[in-house]
Design a protein around this motif. Structure first.
Motif, short mmCIF file in Angstrom:
data_model
loop_
_atom_site.label_atom_id
_atom_site.label_comp_id
_atom_site.label_asym_id
_atom_site.label_seq_id
_atom_site.Cartn_x
_atom_site.Cartn_y
_atom_site.Cartn_z
N GLU A 1 0.85 -1.19 0.00
CA GLU A 1 0.00 0.00 0.00
C GLU A 1 0.89 1.25 0.00
N PRO A 2 0.55 2.28 -0.76
CA PRO A 2 1.36 3.50 -0.78
C PRO A 2 1.57 4.11 0.61
N TYR A 3 0.54 4.04 1.44
CA TYR A 3 0.64 4.63 2.78
C TYR A 3 1.74 3.93 3.59
N ALA A 4 1.76 2.60 3.54
CA ALA A 4 2.75 1.83 4.31
C ALA A 4 4.16 2.08 3.77
N VAL A 5 4.30 2.14 2.46
CA VAL A 5 5.61 2.36 1.84
C VAL A 5 6.12 3.77 2.16
N ALA A 6 5.24 4.76 2.03
CA ALA A 6 5.62 6.14 2.34
C ALA A 6 6.09 6.25 3.78
N ARG A 7 5.37 5.57 4.65
CA ARG A 7 5.67 5.67 6.08
C ARG A 7 7.01 5.04 6.42
N GLN A 8 7.26 3.83 5.90
CA GLN A 8 8.52 3.16 6.24
C GLN A 8 9.73 3.90 5.65
N PHE A 9 9.63 4.39 4.41
CA PHE A 9 10.78 5.10 3.85
C PHE A 9 11.00 6.45 4.53
N ALA A 10 9.92 7.15 4.89
CA ALA A 10 10.07 8.41 5.62
C ALA A 10 10.76 8.14 6.95
N SER A 11 10.34 7.05 7.61
CA SER A 11 10.94 6.69 8.88
C SER A 11 12.42 6.36 8.71
N LEU A 12 12.76 5.58 7.68
CA LEU A 12 14.17 5.25 7.42
C LEU A 12 14.98 6.52 7.13
N ASP A 13 14.38 7.48 6.42
CA ASP A 13 15.11 8.71 6.12
C ASP A 13 15.41 9.49 7.42
N HIS A 14 14.46 9.50 8.35
CA HIS A 14 14.73 10.14 9.64
C HIS A 14 15.74 9.34 10.45
N LEU A 15 15.60 8.01 10.48
CA LEU A 15 16.56 7.17 11.22
C LEU A 15 17.99 7.41 10.76
N SER A 16 18.14 7.54 9.46
CA SER A 16 19.49 7.64 8.86
C SER A 16 19.91 9.10 8.68
N LYS A 17 19.07 10.03 9.11
CA LYS A 17 19.36 11.47 8.94
C LYS A 17 19.60 11.83 7.48
N GLY A 18 18.72 11.29 6.62
CA GLY A 18 18.74 11.71 5.22
C GLY A 18 19.52 10.81 4.28
N ARG A 19 19.55 9.52 4.54
CA ARG A 19 20.33 8.63 3.66
C ARG A 19 19.50 7.54 2.99
N ALA A 20 18.17 7.68 2.99
CA ALA A 20 17.32 6.61 2.44
C ALA A 20 17.11 6.75 0.94
N GLY A 21 16.96 5.61 0.28
CA GLY A 21 16.57 5.58 -1.13
C GLY A 21 15.62 4.42 -1.35
N TRP A 22 14.74 4.60 -2.31
CA TRP A 22 13.73 3.58 -2.63
C TRP A 22 13.90 3.14 -4.07
N ASN A 23 14.23 1.88 -4.25
CA ASN A 23 14.28 1.29 -5.58
C ASN A 23 12.89 0.77 -5.91
N VAL A 24 12.22 1.49 -6.78
CA VAL A 24 10.82 1.19 -7.12
C VAL A 24 10.78 0.04 -8.12
N VAL A 25 10.18 -1.07 -7.73
CA VAL A 25 10.02 -2.17 -8.68
C VAL A 25 8.54 -2.51 -8.80
N THR A 26 8.20 -3.08 -9.96
CA THR A 26 6.81 -3.44 -10.18
C THR A 26 6.62 -4.95 -10.01
N SER A 27 7.70 -5.66 -9.63
CA SER A 27 7.66 -7.10 -9.38
C SER A 27 7.54 -7.89 -10.68
N SER A 28 8.63 -8.56 -11.02
CA SER A 28 8.60 -9.35 -12.25
C SER A 28 8.21 -10.79 -11.95
#
Lengths: 441, 441
Positions: free
Chosen positions: B108-135
């Protein structure tokens, strides 16, 4: 008889503060919610105090109808997402259990099984899952659903969900991996188990791409106190959180849960009952009472009214703080919380201001000296009202610091609390057995 | 003209090894996949080598039809779940970027947004999201779906999904939180933004219970190379991973992507193109070639055949290693990977054994001395075939150690690689601007 029973203590960490005005306390860290250094410091203090586990609630603070002006007096609007936070804390701590809340209503069993299994490996056996069915209808609005599922259906779903998750955790036998460089064989094929769960609600094949968790299953926690919640907990939980405001009610709940566990063939000692408690402690009673009074006076009326509305399940902002609580409509949200509020209002005749102050303080606040706190803990333990407590802190880090400095030594002096962590996993520390795989003969 | 362009380098960490037989190497840590201490050591080595980021693929190793006997020769069957692993690594590292793969098809977009935002705060700005559509259609089997969505629909969904996630990251303006103890005001109500996204596919109200990420948005990575994947990446990605097996093809891809970015009104310098590369390095060419040969000979035929079947999108286990590749049926999985395989088989006339050895080595393996590796990197950078590379390691920790010891100093000596991290966030380190909120005027 052997040694006296010892207390199990959880540290319920809500940032910036459990108490709605706690963050305004001069010693409080108002900015802790998204500050990992502050969170690590809290976790290490709790570990120094030998708390068995940290519990992280899930922040779902947003009411159905958003009023930013009202919300802006609330401090519980942002924080770290629980699984990512506990993963970070897993490498910053060594012994303390790490329990996160995750909803069975808005997630997939496969994703939940995978993240908790991963956290259990990251922490070398210290993960716990607080299973909630989500009492907040506003969540539906963020998950492409029109309506929040009805209360009893959510528990049916939760029971099936936990069963699937446990099945996925058993995907690999404990001794499946051989890492045999010479033969090229990475695992033993007979030790892979494919779940193939099929029901009307879920179809989950497996296997989980994570080895069996170090604890077998992470510790399962449950907090619903309705009849459906109690039945679910008796079936699948290792630990039950409960909101109890007096000793007699706590004894009833404890007795009911232990007999429910026995009735489904479980050892009642393996279902731990932890009522919540909010200690307000100081070296003297006068100081403790002053501390409590000052905290209550810091509650902003807008924040207080919003909190009361949330517990009531209806908007009360049209009423004055001097008014009495009006009759409330039936809620599809947290029925237990609403019923507790109504019962307390009827029993005490409190005004709305007094009610939100009561709510803000937590349902079981103990104000006093370290000996006063220890007295209540001891009384509840001896009366079979509790196996321990989930301790809530009005304000962080100050109330956690005070508890570790003042209360823990008093409990240890009385022989009521351990002086070192037993074993290495959370299950070992709690005295719970490691569950067998469903595939083990 | 200013200083010469410098390479961006990502460390693609697949445990226990990128190469199917890498874990069998005498120096390899075969048990690293679920060993957090090993993972921390890898991350710190990559940070010592000044890699811009670690990239974690998502393990989706299980074929549609499970054959445990075949699978048991594969080492990529279990590992840490990416978000929990990177959260743990965020507190064990200081500078390196942390990029995780997460699918837009099964979350769900809400869950993904939340976890990556949290990781960005945890890491003080070092998060990245590799967007895949699942093959991998096998994922559908774990998510209560009968069928994997069709290829082009998955990209439409991904574009909408990323847009929702960015909208949720903008829920709070950068200066929303005032933490004002005196007035009781926690945030400024005018700085809260409610998304209210409504489409046929998704209904997401917001706000996100996480403050705006330190980077504004975590870095967005995309790796699809089909036409739909390229169009999506040109629209929303900051970094593109790509599988390129020769310079000419890489130049074509680079040129195409930069002009697609310009065509949608973006600065092409803010879309970084990182082809994958697998260096096999040793002090002399003879040693490097020996190292490569030994690795290829370690591939178990059962594992090799399974890998080739996965890339082909069809079961090839009935064929002999001496056979040629038969005509393949159309796949609803990873079309790019299948097309690359067919093209290479036709061009080279390789046998099935040679093909799975080629696949196992990665599509762009460079065997040689540190100078040989640096030569290729320099040639691709100067030819505008790459802004840098996503570096894959056949075996861990040995190939990562060798790269950091031997190749990084050579790149620095030539002025092709930085000697310290620039700034504090991943965006700053990559030279990418911090995105404005959509609500900012």
């Amino acid at each position: 008889m052997g040694a006296p029973r010892k207390l199990v203590l959880g540290a319920f960490l809500q940032t910036p503060s459990q108490h709605t005005a706690g963050w305004r306390h001069p010693r409080a860290d108002a900015e802790a919610s998204l500050d990992i250094d502050a969170q690590i410091a809290f976790a290490r203090t709790a570990e120094r105090g030998l708390f068995h586990a940290i519990f992280i609630a899930d922040t779902l603070p947003f009411p159905m109808v958003l009023d930013p002006e009202v919300l802006s007096f609330s401090s519980r609007v942002v924080d770290f997402e629980p699984m990512t936070l506990l993963s970070a804390l897993s490498v910053a701590t060594k012994h303390i259990g790490l329990v996160a809340t995750l909803s069975t209503t808005y997630f997939e069993p496969y994703a939940v099984a995978r993240q908790f299994a991963s956290l259990d490996h990251l922490s070398k056996g210290r993960a716990g899952w607080n299973v909630v069915t989500s009492s907040n209808g506003a969540e539906a609005l963020n998950h492409s659903r029109d309506r929040h599922p009805e209360h009893s259906r959510r528990y049916e779903q939760a029971i099936e969900f936990v069963d699937i998750v446990k099945g996925l955790w058993d995907s690999w036998d404990d001794d499946a991996f051989v890492f045999d460089k010479a033969s090229g064989r990475f695992f033993l094929p007979a030790h892979l188990n494919v779940l193939n769960h099929v029901s009307e609600r879920y179809r989950v094949r497996g296997p989980l791409p994570v080895a069996r968790p170090p604890q077998g299953y992470p510790v399962i926690v449950q907090a619903g106190s309705s009849d459906a919640g109690r039945a679910a907990a008796a079936g699948f939980a290792d630990v039950v959180f409960t909101a109890q405001s007096d000793l007699a009610g706590a004894v009833d709940f404890y007795t009911d849960m232990k007999s429910r566990a026995a009735a489904v063939g479980r050892n009642p000692d393996h279902l731990l009952i932890l009522p919540g408690v909010t200690p307000v402690v100081a070296p003297t009673r006068a100081e403790a009472e002053k501390k409590y009074r000052e905290l209550q006076e810091l509650i902003h009326p807008v924040a207080g009214m919003a909190m009361l509305s949330a517990a009531a399940g209806t908007d009360l902002s049209g009423f004055s703080p001097e008014d009495r609580l009006p009759p409330l409509p039936e809620t599809n949200g947290d029925k237990t919380r609403q019923a507790l509020l109504v019962e307390h209002a009827q029993k005490t005749g409190k005004s709305i201001r007094e009610l939100y102050r009561w709510l803000a303080s937590g349902y079981n606040t103990v104000v006093g000296t370290p000996a006063d706190i220890a007295d209540q803990f001891e009384e509840w333990l001896d009366s079979r009202a509790a196996d321990g407590f989930n301790v809530r802190f009005s304000s962080l880090p100050n109330d956690l610091d005070d508890f570790v400095e003042l209360v823990i030594p008093e409990l240890q002096r009385r022989g009521l609390f351990h002086r070192a962590y037993e074993g290495t996993t959370l299950r070992e520390s709690l005295g719970l057995p490691r569950p067998q795989s469903r595939y083990e003969s």
